[in-house]
Design an enzyme around this catalytic site. Structure first.
Site, PDB file in Angstrom:
ATOM      1  N   THR A  24       0.991  -1.063   0.171  1.00 31.46           N
ATOM      2  CA  THR A  24      -0.039  -0.065  -0.158  1.00 31.46           C
ATOM      3  C   THR A  24       0.925   1.148   0.098  1.00 31.46           C
ATOM      4  O   THR A  24       1.174   1.609   1.010  1.00 31.46           O
ATOM      5  CB  THR A  24      -0.896   0.307   1.122  1.00 31.46           C
ATOM      6  OG1 THR A  24      -1.867  -0.915   1.262  1.00 31.46           O
ATOM      7  CG2 THR A  24      -1.841   1.414   1.090  1.00 31.46           C
ATOM      8  N   GLU A  72       4.447  -0.442  10.180  1.00 32.85           N
ATOM      9  CA  GLU A  72       3.219  -0.298  11.283  1.00 32.85           C
ATOM     10  C   GLU A  72       3.836  -1.321  12.521  1.00 32.85           C
ATOM     11  O   GLU A  72       4.005  -2.548  12.238  1.00 32.85           O
ATOM     12  CB  GLU A  72       1.862  -0.856  10.856  1.00 32.85           C
ATOM     13  CG  GLU A  72       1.170   0.299  10.253  1.00 32.85           C
ATOM     14  CD  GLU A  72      -0.072  -0.056   9.807  1.00 32.85           C
ATOM     15  OE1 GLU A  72      -0.420  -1.516   9.922  1.00 32.85           O
ATOM     16  OE2 GLU A  72      -0.747   0.522   9.131  1.00 32.85           O
TER      17      GLU A  72
END
Lengths: 383, 383
Positions: free
Chosen positions: A179, A259
Site C-alpha cells: 500500500t 506499522e
C-alpha cells in the site's frame, strides 16, 4: 528534495478536510515540461481501486502533466460511482490548469469501500492548484501520509540532471508493491518507453522486495515523470542506477516506518539456482508469522526459517542448507551449527542469510517483525 | 474413546522426562490385529523431520503394528544422527514387543533442531510398553500435547465397527496439514490401499482446510490403522464418512485450541468455478494478517477480504463479488452493501461468506484471528 528537486516541477500539499483533525490530505504535482514523458507501475491485485484503473489508462498514452493524490480514502471497491469521482477529480485539475484530463494521473489511499467526500476533495484540489510552487515537494509528501509517522522523500544527482521522489506506505507492504504511493520525477530528457523499462526494473529490485505483512493493496502506484527541463539526455545505465537508488532509499524509509515493527529484517538468499528461487525463498520466510514473532522475541529460531524454506519449490537439498543470523551460522547442512547463544538480536537491523548451496544467484527480501503493536494497530482501527 | 475405542488396540502414555515439569511425553499405540493394514499422510514440507522420513518408509509396506510418539522434541533438522535416533526408537519398540521395527511408525513433536534425549526416551518407551492397556487411549492423547491446552480425542460408531482417533496441534496449522500428529484406528477389516484412499480424501477436506497461521510443519503426520478385530468388512461409503467425521471433529478441536485465538472463523467460498478456486480464495483470506487482525478487533472490514481475494487467480469479476460476515451482506457487487453496523462480531464463531458469482462450487477454510496473545506466545517462547 522530494518531487520538486528536479527542474520543471511544482507541487503543493493542503488540508482539504478529508481526514479528520485538519492534517494535509491533498497533494498536487505538476510537470511544466518541456517533456511530459511518464511511466507507471501499478498493483498486481485484481481488485484495483478506481484511481488505479484511471491512471493505468492515462499512462498508456505515456504522457502525464499532473498527478493529484489524496489520503483519507482509497476510493477502492466503490463501483462505477467511485470511478466517476476519480474522473471528476482529474477533470477538475485539468480545468484549473487549462489542460487535458487525459494526462492527469490520480492516486488515493486510505480506507477501502467508502466514497470520497467529493465537495471537500475538489475544493482542496482548487486550493492546491493555487499553491503550486517549486518548494512544494515537502508539503506534498506530507499530504499523502496515512499511518506513516514521517514523510518519505529522496533525491539523487546525476550528470547534469536530478531524480527526486516521495512515497507513502507503512503497512500492507507486499509483493507486486505495497500500500504505497510513490511519485518520482526527473528533469532528464528520457522518452516514455525508456522510462517504463527503467521504472519496472527499479521497482522489481526495490519496492517489490519489501514484504512486511504479505498483504497486497488495491491502490499501489509508482509513477515516474520526466520534464526534460535540464536539457540533458542521460547515460542509460547511470539514469537507471539513479532511479533505482531513489527507489531503494524510499523502500528503506517505508520499511523502517512499518506499522508496529521493532526490527528491520533483511533476508539474504545466496547460493540459489536462480534469482526467482532466491526471491521465492526470501518471500516464504518473510511471510512466516512464526519466524517474525521469533525475531520480535529476539530468538534466533532457525527451525522456523527452515520450515518456511521447505514450503517452496526452489532447488535445494534439505541437508545442504546453511543459515546465519547476524553473521553466526547457527544452521549448517540442515542441522544445528554454531552456538545460537552467540547471536546478538538486540540491534534493530537483523540480517538472515540463507545459503541454498544450489547455485550462484542471490536476492534480498526486506521485512519486519510481527509485534503485539502491529496486531493492536490493525485490530483497533479500520484502515 | 480415542485410539482404543475400536477393538484390537492397546495404548499407553507416560512421563519420560523429555519435557520439563514431569508431564506425559511418550505415547505408544499397538495394533493387536488380526490385520495390520495401515495408511499415512505426511507433511508436504520439503524439510521433513527424521520420524516423517522413517514413517513414510514404513507406510510404504502398508502395515503398522505399533506407533510410538513423543512430545518435547521434533527431531527435525537433526541430520543423520537424528534419523538414527528415530530408527533406534522403532527398534526399541520392536524388541520390547517381539516384532519387526519395519512395522513401527514414529512421530515426534516439539522444538526443531535439537537431538532428543535418547536415554530418557528409550526408558520411557519401555515404561509405556509395560503399561499398554485397552484403557490407554486417554493417557496416550495426553502425552502428545505440546502447547495444546486440552487433549483431542474422537470416535464414531459404524455398522458393527468403530473409528477412533487422537490428535495434537495448536499452532502452525496450515495446508498440507499442520503441526499436528493424528492417529486414527478402526476395528473394521479394510485393506491398506483402501485405507489410503479413504484417509487421503478425508484429510483433504478436513485437516487440509485448516489454516490458522499459514505455517507448515516439518512433522505433520496422520495415520490410520485397521485391526480388523470386529470381523466386519464395512460399506465403503459409510466407512469413508465415519473416518471423515472423526477427522472433522478433531480438526474442529484443533481450531478451537489454536494458540492465542479468540475467534474460530469459517471462510465459506461459494459460487466458485471450481473447488480449487474456492480453496485458493479461502486460503488467501485465511492468510491475510490484516483480515485476521480486523476480526480480532471485531471490525467487519470487507475491504481487507476483497484485497485478499484479489491476490488470487481464481475466476471472478471484481464487480460481481459479494461478501457476508455473520449473514449480513456488507459487500455487494464489489462495493459497499448492507449496513456494516448490523454485523455482530461478538460471538466466538465467525462466518465469512464470499460469493464469487462464477460457478457452483464451494469450499470452507477454517482459521482463527491474529491476536496479541498469538504474538506473545510465539515470541516469548521457542517452539
Amino acid at each position: 528534495m522530494s518531487v520538486t528537486a528536479p527542474l520543471g516541477f511544482r507541487a503543493a500539499g493542503v488540508a482539504a478536510g478529508i481526514k479528520a483533525g485538519g492534517a494535509r490530505d491533498v497533494a498536487l504535482v505538476v510537470n511544466d515540461g518541456p517533456s511530459r514523458a511518464a511511466a507507471g507501475v501499478f498493483t498486481a491485485n485484481r481488485i484495483k481501486a478506481a484511481p488505479v484503473l484511471w491512471s493505468q489508462q492515462v499512462l498508456r498514452g505515456g504522457r502525464v502533466f499532473a498527478v493529484v493524490l489524496n489520503s483519507g480514502g482509497a476510493n477502492a471497491c466503490t463501483g462505477s460511482e467511485g470511478f466517476q469521482d476519480t474522473h471528476a477529480t482529474a477533470e477538475k485539475v485539468a480545468a484549473l490548469l487549462g489542460d487535458s484530463a487525459g494526462e492527469v494521473a490520480v492516486c488515493s489511499t486510505g480506507l477501502i469501500g467508502e466514497r470520497l467526500p467529493m465537495d471537500a476533495l475538489l475544493a482542496g484540489v482548487e486550493t492546491a492548484a493555487g499553491q503550486l510552487d517549486r518548494d512544494g515537494g515537502l508539503p506534498a509528501a506530507d499530504a499523502i501520509r496515512t499511518t506513516d509517522t514521517v514523510s518519505k522523500i529522496s533525491f539523487r544527482r546525476g550528470s547534469g540532471y536530478m531524480v527526486g521522489g516521495m512515497a507513502k506506505g507503512a503497512g500492507m507492504l507486499a509483493p507486486g508493491l505495497a500500500t504505497m504511493l510513490c511519485v518520482l520525477t526527473t528533469d532528464a530528457d528520457v522518452p516514455a518507453d525508456r522510462l517504463d523499462a527503467v521504472l519496472r526494473e527499479a521497482v522489481s529490485v526495490t519496492f517489490d522486495r519489501l514484504d512486511t505483512d504479505g498483504c497486497m493493496s488495491t491502490n499501489d502506484t509508482v509513477l515516474l515523470l520526466a520534464s526534460g527541463a535540464s536539457g540533458v539526455t542521460p547515460d542509460e545505465r547511470e539514469f537507471a542506477a539513479k532511479v533505482t537508488e531513489v527507489c531503494a532509499d524510499l523502500s528503506r524509509q517505508l520499511l523502517v516506518d512499518a506499522e508496529g515493527a521493532t526490527k528491520a529484517i533483511a533476508i539474504e538468499v545466496v547460493g540459489a539456482a536462480s534469482v526467482d528461487d532466491a526471491v521465492k525463498v526470501g518471500r516464504a520466510v518473510a511471510r512466516s508469522n512464526l519466524f517474525k514473532c521469533a525475531i520480535y522475541g529476539e530468538d534466533p529460531n532457525w527451525g522456523r526459517i527452515l520450515s518456511a524454506v521447505g514450503t517452496t519449490d526452489a532447488v535445494f537439498e534439505p541437508d545442504r542448507v546453511n543459515v546465519a543470523v547476524n553473521g553466526i551460522w547457527i544452521c549448517r547442512g540442515g542441522a544445528a551449527g554454531d552456538d545460537r547463544g552467540k547471536v546478538d538480536l538486540r540491534p534493530r537491523d537483523v540480517t538472515v542469510t540463507i545459503d541454498l548451496s544450489a547455485g550462484t544467484d542471490t536476492a534480498t527480501i526486506h521485512t519486519t517483525d510481527l509485534t503485539t503493536a502491529y496486531v493492536h494497530e490493525n485490530s483497533a482501527y479500520s484502515t
